[in-house]
Design a protein around this motif. Structure first.
Motif, PDB file in Angstrom:
ATOM      1  N   LEU A 130      14.935 -15.904 -19.588  1.00 21.13           N
ATOM      2  CA  LEU A 130      15.300 -16.149 -18.194  1.00 21.13           C
ATOM      3  C   LEU A 130      14.268 -17.081 -17.576  1.00 21.13           C
ATOM      4  N   ASP A 131      14.729 -18.193 -17.034  1.00 23.03           N
ATOM      5  CA  ASP A 131      13.855 -19.197 -16.439  1.00 23.03           C
ATOM      6  C   ASP A 131      14.200 -19.338 -14.955  1.00 23.03           C
ATOM      7  N   HIS A 132      13.349 -18.759 -14.085  1.00 21.17           N
ATOM      8  CA  HIS A 132      13.590 -18.796 -12.635  1.00 21.17           C
ATOM      9  C   HIS A 132      15.005 -18.308 -12.324  1.00 21.17           C
ATOM     10  N   THR A 133      15.321 -17.141 -12.893  1.00 16.59           N
ATOM     11  CA  THR A 133      16.664 -16.561 -12.826  1.00 16.59           C
ATOM     12  C   THR A 133      16.612 -15.228 -12.095  1.00 16.59           C
ATOM     13  N   LEU A 134      17.665 -14.938 -11.319  1.00 21.78           N
ATOM     14  CA  LEU A 134      17.809 -13.640 -10.675  1.00 21.78           C
ATOM     15  C   LEU A 134      18.899 -12.843 -11.386  1.00 21.78           C
ATOM     16  N   VAL A 135      18.541 -11.657 -11.879  1.00 22.91           N
ATOM     17  CA  VAL A 135      19.509 -10.730 -12.473  1.00 22.91           C
ATOM     18  C   VAL A 135      19.570  -9.504 -11.569  1.00 22.91           C
ATOM     19  N   GLN A 136      20.756  -9.224 -11.040  1.00 22.30           N
ATOM     20  CA  GLN A 136      20.893  -8.171 -10.035  1.00 22.30           C
ATOM     21  C   GLN A 136      20.918  -6.766 -10.620  1.00 22.30           C
ATOM     22  N   ARG A 137      21.169  -6.646 -11.932  1.00 22.15           N
ATOM     23  CA  ARG A 137      21.156  -5.321 -12.561  1.00 22.15           C
ATOM     24  C   ARG A 137      20.143  -5.321 -13.704  1.00 22.15           C
ATOM     25  N   ASP A 138      20.437  -4.590 -14.775  1.00 29.12           N
ATOM     26  CA  ASP A 138      19.473  -4.440 -15.864  1.00 29.12           C
ATOM     27  C   ASP A 138      19.491  -5.612 -16.830  1.00 29.12           C
ATOM     28  N   VAL A 139      18.394  -5.732 -17.579  1.00 28.29           N
ATOM     29  CA  VAL A 139      18.331  -6.565 -18.779  1.00 28.29           C
ATOM     30  C   VAL A 139      18.153  -5.605 -19.950  1.00 28.29           C
ATOM     31  N   ARG A 140      19.071  -5.682 -20.952  1.00 30.56           N
ATOM     32  CA  ARG A 140      19.092  -4.697 -22.022  1.00 30.56           C
ATOM     33  C   ARG A 140      19.200  -5.378 -23.384  1.00 30.56           C
ATOM     34  N   THR A 141      18.467  -4.831 -24.367  1.00 29.26           N
ATOM     35  CA  THR A 141      18.574  -5.321 -25.733  1.00 29.26           C
ATOM     36  C   THR A 141      18.302  -4.173 -26.690  1.00 29.26           C
ATOM     37  N   VAL A 142      18.662  -4.372 -27.952  1.00 32.39           N
ATOM     38  CA  VAL A 142      18.315  -3.420 -28.999  1.00 32.39           C
ATOM     39  C   VAL A 142      17.165  -3.973 -29.834  1.00 32.39           C
ATOM     40  N   ASN A 143      17.337  -5.195 -30.358  1.00 35.59           N
ATOM     41  CA  ASN A 143      16.341  -5.768 -31.275  1.00 35.59           C
ATOM     42  C   ASN A 143      15.789  -7.116 -30.833  1.00 35.59           C
ATOM     43  N   GLY A 144      16.072  -7.543 -29.621  1.00 39.47           N
ATOM     44  CA  GLY A 144      15.658  -8.876 -29.210  1.00 39.47           C
ATOM     45  C   GLY A 144      14.400  -8.892 -28.356  1.00 39.47           C
ATOM     46  N   ASP A 145      13.638  -9.991 -28.452  1.00 38.66           N
ATOM     47  CA  ASP A 145      12.539 -10.220 -27.524  1.00 38.66           C
ATOM     48  C   ASP A 145      13.092 -10.672 -26.172  1.00 38.66           C
ATOM     49  N   ILE A 146      12.314 -10.433 -25.121  1.00 34.44           N
ATOM     50  CA  ILE A 146      12.732 -10.786 -23.765  1.00 34.44           C
ATOM     51  C   ILE A 146      11.617 -11.587 -23.106  1.00 34.44           C
TER      52      ILE A 146
END
Length: 211
Positions: A124-140
């Motif tokens: 995410l680059d200068h991004t607004l996410v209004q809910r969750d960010v979810r992953t199982v095996n990924g980097d964030i």
């Protein structure tokens, strides 16, 4: 896997209901400035949405990638085996989810729902996410004043191999997770905070590293 089945079921539902731009073995291209009043769905192909477009429906692919051009307005973006790349100044009314592919969202874009992957990185680059960010095996990675209003969650899913190296969540350049960081399974997770990156909520299950 339940997540994969749900996306395939979504595609099937789109086909049954109609009112969409459907392709089985080819890609879908929406030129710059165009508007579409239905969903975009393909099985074996990419979905490419140009700049300044409006899509009033979901965009879904099973074996392909999704790309959205700058300043477009779209709804849910769903991929099974492919990346999702969103340009600058894009409004996503809904969720952005990929199973086996990364998600990249550009500057000044906004997602009203959640962002998620199973086996793919999230950037995410200068991004607004209004809910969750979810992953199982990924980097964030959150950079350049990105904001996640909800939590960042490392999911516990069946039939997913354990990673051989730690999952990294990097919050940098003044980015903020307004919720917490939640690790739901036994995996090593490193939360890296640098250049003013912050987590306002509780961190549960991750090693916090300050730079």
């Amino acid at each position: 896997m339940i997540y994969v089945r749900s996306l395939v079921a979504l595609l099937v539902g789109v086909l049954v209901l109609g009112g969409c731009d459907l392709s089985i073995n080819s890609s879908i291209d929406v030129p710059d400035g165009e508007s579409r009043s239905g969903s975009l769905a393909t099985v074996n192909g990419d979905v490419s949405i140009g700049k300044d477009c409006t899509i009033e429906g979901s965009s879904t692919t099973v074996n392909g990638s999704i790309e959205v051009g700058d300043r477009s307005n779209v709804e849910d973006l769903n991929a099974v085996n492919g990346l999702i790349r969103v340009g600058k100044g894009v409004s996503v009314e809904g969720n952005v989810e990929s199973v086996n592919g990364s998600v990249e969202i550009g500057a000044e874009s906004e997602v009203s729902g959640k962002v998620g992957t199973v086996n793919g990185a999230i950037e995410l680059d200068h991004t607004l996410v209004q809910r969750d960010v979810r992953t199982v095996n990924g980097d964030i990675e959150l950079r350049n004043n990105s904001v996640v209003t909800g939590d960042v969650v490392i999911e516990d899913k069946m039939d997913v191999e354990k990673r051989q190296r730690p999952i990294e969540i990097e919050v940098t350049g003044g980015s903020i997770i307004e919720g917490g960081v939640v690790v739901k399974r036994n995996v090593e997770v490193r939360l890296i905070l640098r250049d003013g990156g912050k987590v306002l909520g509780q961190v549960d299950g991750a090693e916090v590293i300050h730079h």
